[in-house]
Design a protein around this motif. Structure first.
Motif, PDB file in Angstrom:
ATOM      1  N   VAL A   1      -6.232 -41.481  -0.138  1.00 59.93           N
ATOM      2  CA  VAL A   1      -5.080 -42.375  -0.081  1.00 59.93           C
ATOM      3  C   VAL A   1      -4.654 -42.790  -1.488  1.00 59.93           C
ATOM      4  N   GLY A   2      -5.620 -43.155  -2.326  1.00 55.76           N
ATOM      5  CA  GLY A   2      -5.294 -43.599  -3.678  1.00 55.76           C
ATOM      6  C   GLY A   2      -4.665 -42.509  -4.520  1.00 55.76           C
ATOM      7  N   TYR A   3      -5.119 -41.267  -4.337  1.00 53.92           N
ATOM      8  CA  TYR A   3      -4.548 -40.141  -5.083  1.00 53.92           C
ATOM      9  C   TYR A   3      -3.080 -39.934  -4.721  1.00 53.92           C
ATOM     10  N   ASN A   4      -2.788 -39.920  -3.431  1.00 52.94           N
ATOM     11  CA  ASN A   4      -1.404 -39.745  -2.996  1.00 52.94           C
ATOM     12  C   ASN A   4      -0.556 -40.963  -3.341  1.00 52.94           C
ATOM     13  N   MET A   5      -1.156 -42.147  -3.276  1.00 54.28           N
ATOM     14  CA  MET A   5      -0.431 -43.361  -3.655  1.00 54.28           C
ATOM     15  C   MET A   5       0.021 -43.290  -5.105  1.00 54.28           C
ATOM     16  N   LEU A   6      -0.832 -42.763  -5.987  1.00 54.65           N
ATOM     17  CA  LEU A   6      -0.498 -42.694  -7.408  1.00 54.65           C
ATOM     18  C   LEU A   6       0.694 -41.762  -7.641  1.00 54.65           C
ATOM     19  N   ILE A   7       0.768 -40.662  -6.908  1.00 53.46           N
ATOM     20  CA  ILE A   7       1.908 -39.747  -7.043  1.00 53.46           C
ATOM     21  C   ILE A   7       3.191 -40.429  -6.606  1.00 53.46           C
ATOM     22  N   ILE A   8       3.152 -41.115  -5.473  1.00 54.93           N
ATOM     23  CA  ILE A   8       4.351 -41.797  -4.971  1.00 54.93           C
ATOM     24  C   ILE A   8       4.720 -42.965  -5.875  1.00 54.93           C
ATOM     25  N   TYR A   9       3.722 -43.694  -6.351  1.00 57.71           N
ATOM     26  CA  TYR A   9       3.984 -44.841  -7.228  1.00 57.71           C
ATOM     27  C   TYR A   9       4.608 -44.389  -8.552  1.00 57.71           C
ATOM     28  N   SER A  10       4.165 -43.266  -9.082  1.00 60.11           N
ATOM     29  CA  SER A  10       4.768 -42.735 -10.307  1.00 60.11           C
ATOM     30  C   SER A  10       6.232 -42.378 -10.080  1.00 60.11           C
ATOM     31  N   SER A  11       6.544 -41.856  -8.904  1.00 62.10           N
ATOM     32  CA  SER A  11       7.929 -41.565  -8.580  1.00 62.10           C
ATOM     33  C   SER A  11       8.758 -42.840  -8.454  1.00 62.10           C
ATOM     34  N   LEU A  12       8.162 -43.888  -7.924  1.00 58.97           N
ATOM     35  CA  LEU A  12       8.870 -45.167  -7.827  1.00 58.97           C
ATOM     36  C   LEU A  12       9.189 -45.730  -9.209  1.00 58.97           C
TER      37      LEU A  12
END
Length: 316
Positions: free
Chosen positions: A193-204
């Motif tokens: 979850v944290g790995y995918n969250m970091l990708i989405i958060y970087s896009s945000l």
């Protein structure tokens, strides 16, 4: 002085054009340009060929061979068998059962994991949340735990005999036949979850702040901004994480292999990769290579199909 300056400028411009039109000069510049490209591409191409392309080609070649014996006690030799190994693959019920098992795993686990990753990313990007550095580290920390260690830790928590916190009770056996697949899904979700969250958060973080300012001037609430602006703009990042998750689902190996030490409900053919490993341990490398090739092609088809589907919906 004023009359000669434009003429001098014209002569300089004409000389520059003649030099730029010189074939020798153009070929020399093109050579330097191609050499600069080669300096950056050749190291990558060499590593890509040695560690990715060559193993794939070797696996394909191995899958086209078979073991032949001269007589009952003859020495085994490898001969060209064509597609005989692939016939065995498509006739193997355990292989297709393992594929259906991980597909069921992915249909349930991947949406839940990506929904949590998106939720956490939106929370971190919200101006209402305090202590973002702590939560960012807390969400990402499980990914820093090696998969084997995470599986062992959760295996102890699930085990009725070993659990020190009462997670496993006599009423619910998380390592039983009806729950063990979802116990594995819980571990995978906790880790990634944290790995995918970091990708989405970087896009945000890449969204221009002017868009948020315009939305605030229009009176949009934080929920409205997240639903109508943030989520649509990070859709490519969500698609990227989904593709990674599809690939990872079909490659599931570490967590169920570790859980085999805690329960007998997980067999050596529980997932396709476990079946490949157990087949190569017999050893039957040719059949294992055929399993691997079919699995790789299935992963490619599912990933490309998902990308095409999302692109088609985005274009509508």
């Amino acid at each position: 002085m004023t009359s000669t300056t434009p003429r001098a400028a014209e002569r300089t411009l004409a000389e520059t054009r003649r030099r730029s039109d010189d074939p020798k000069r153009r070929s020399g510049g093109g050579f330097r340009y191609r050499r600069a490209i080669a300096v950056f591409i050749v190291p990558f191409a060499a590593l890509f060929t040695a560690f990715y392309l060559a193993p794939i080609l070797y696996a394909v070649w191995e899958s086209l061979l078979k073991i032949h014996r001269n007589g009952t006690f003859g020495a085994p030799t490898q001969v060209f068998g064509g597609f005989s190994q692939y016939v065995l693959v498509f006739q193997d019920s355990e292989f297709w059962a393992s594929v259906l098992r991980v597909l069921l795993f992915g249909v349930v686990q991947v949406p839940i994991m990506l929904a949590l990753a998106l939720l956490f990313a939106l929370l971190l990007d919200s101006p209402l949340v305090r202590g973002k550095r702590f939560y960012r580290l807390a969400f990402f920390a499980p990914y820093a735990v090696p998969g084997v260690i995470a599986a062992i830790m959760w295996g102890y928590l699930y085990s009725p005999q070993l659990s020190p916190f009462g997670f496993a009770t006599s009423h619910v056996n998380f390592l039983g036949g009806g729950f063990v697949l979802w116990a594995v899904a819980n571990v995978v979700t906790w880790v990634y979850v944290g790995y995918n969250m970091l990708i989405i958060y970087s896009s945000l973080l890449a969204i221009p702040s002017e868009i948020y300012e315009a939305a605030r001037l229009d009176g949009a609430s934080q929920f409205r901004v997240a639903w109508s602006i943030k989520i649509p703009l990070v859709a490519p990042a969500i698609v990227l994480t989904a593709v990674f998750s599809i690939i990872g689902t079909l490659q599931l190996l570490t967590e169920p292999t570790v859980f085999r030490q805690f329960t007998s409900t997980i067999s050596s053919t529980f997932t396709p990769n476990m079946l490949v490993y157990s087949t190569s341990s017999i050893p039957n490398f040719n059949l294992a290579a055929a399993f691997s090739v079919v699995l790789a092609v299935a992963t490619f088809i599912l990933s490309i199909g998902f990308l095409r589907l999302t692109q088609r919906r985005a274009a509508q």
